[in-house]
Structure formats: structure tokens, C-alpha cells
Design an enzyme around this catalytic site. Structure first.
Site, mmCIF file in Angstrom:
data_model
loop_
_atom_site.group_PDB
_atom_site.id
_atom_site.type_symbol
_atom_site.label_atom_id
_atom_site.label_comp_id
_atom_site.label_asym_id
_atom_site.label_seq_id
_atom_site.Cartn_x
_atom_site.Cartn_y
_atom_site.Cartn_z
ATOM 1 C CB CYS A 66 -1.003 -0.011 1.162
ATOM 2 S SG CYS A 66 -0.277 0.301 2.777
ATOM 3 N NE ARG A 67 -0.413 7.464 1.796
ATOM 4 C CZ ARG A 67 0.258 8.275 2.619
ATOM 5 N NH1 ARG A 67 1.252 9.010 2.165
ATOM 6 N NH2 ARG A 67 -0.087 8.351 3.884
#
Length: 101
Positions: A66-67
């Protein structure tokens, strides 16, 4: 709760550059992946993971991305509880220095 397996962005990039075949799943939202994903990663937004369990194979290990590494950690906990082998990419795309597409 068993210990969550992790991999950092440096280790992952080394494996990819060595040609290892890895199962990468990017759980970010559509607008986030538009800015670039790790080549070969599948995109399944976090909220759609429960509806997509049929796409996962319990004999394979999946690396969740994810980020920043926090949403993917939640996804790892969820999948691990369902009996899947998962590893969280710590640092997320914020720390990724490898190729993107």
C-alpha cells in the site's frame, strides 16, 4: 496472533531484480495506483479483498503493498486469519525506489 511476516522495499526490489516470481498485490485505491505500481503487481483495493478471496491460492505467498504499509498490514492480518500466506511490504510505496509502471 502469529507474527506477521514482512519484507522491506529494498529486499523486495532485490528479489525482483534477481528474477524471482512473486505474487504482489497492491491494495491502494484506483487513484493511487494510477501514479505507478510495482511491475507485475495485481491491483485489488483493500475494500475489495474479502470479495476476491477466490483469486488467492493458499499454497502461494502474497506480498501486500500500500502507500505506507499500514493498510497492507490490515489486509495481511485479515488474509492470515483466513489461512493465507502473506507478507507485508513495510514502508509501502512511499519508500519504494524500484521500477514502477
Amino acid at each position: 496472533m502469529s507474527q506477521m511476516a514482512v519484507i522491506n522495499t529494498y529486499e523486495l526490489n532485490e528479489k525482483l531484480e534477481a528474477g524471482e516470481k512473486l505474487e504482489l498485490v497492491d491494495v491502494r485505491e484506483h487513484d493511487e495506483v494510477a501514479m505507478g505500481m510495482i511491475p507485475g503487481a495485481k491491483h485489488i483495493p483493500m475494500g475489495e479483498i474479502p470479495a476476491n478471496l477466490a483469486h488467492f491460492d493458499k499454497d502461494k505467498e502474497y506480498i501486500m503493498i500500500c502507500r505506507s504499509g499500514s493498510r497492507s498490514a490490515y489486509v495481511c492480518e485479515f488474509l492470515q486469519a483466513q489461512g493465507y500466506k502473506v507478507r507485508n511490504m513495510t514502508g509501502g510505496m512511499l519508500e519504494w525506489r524500484g521500477k514502477t509502471e
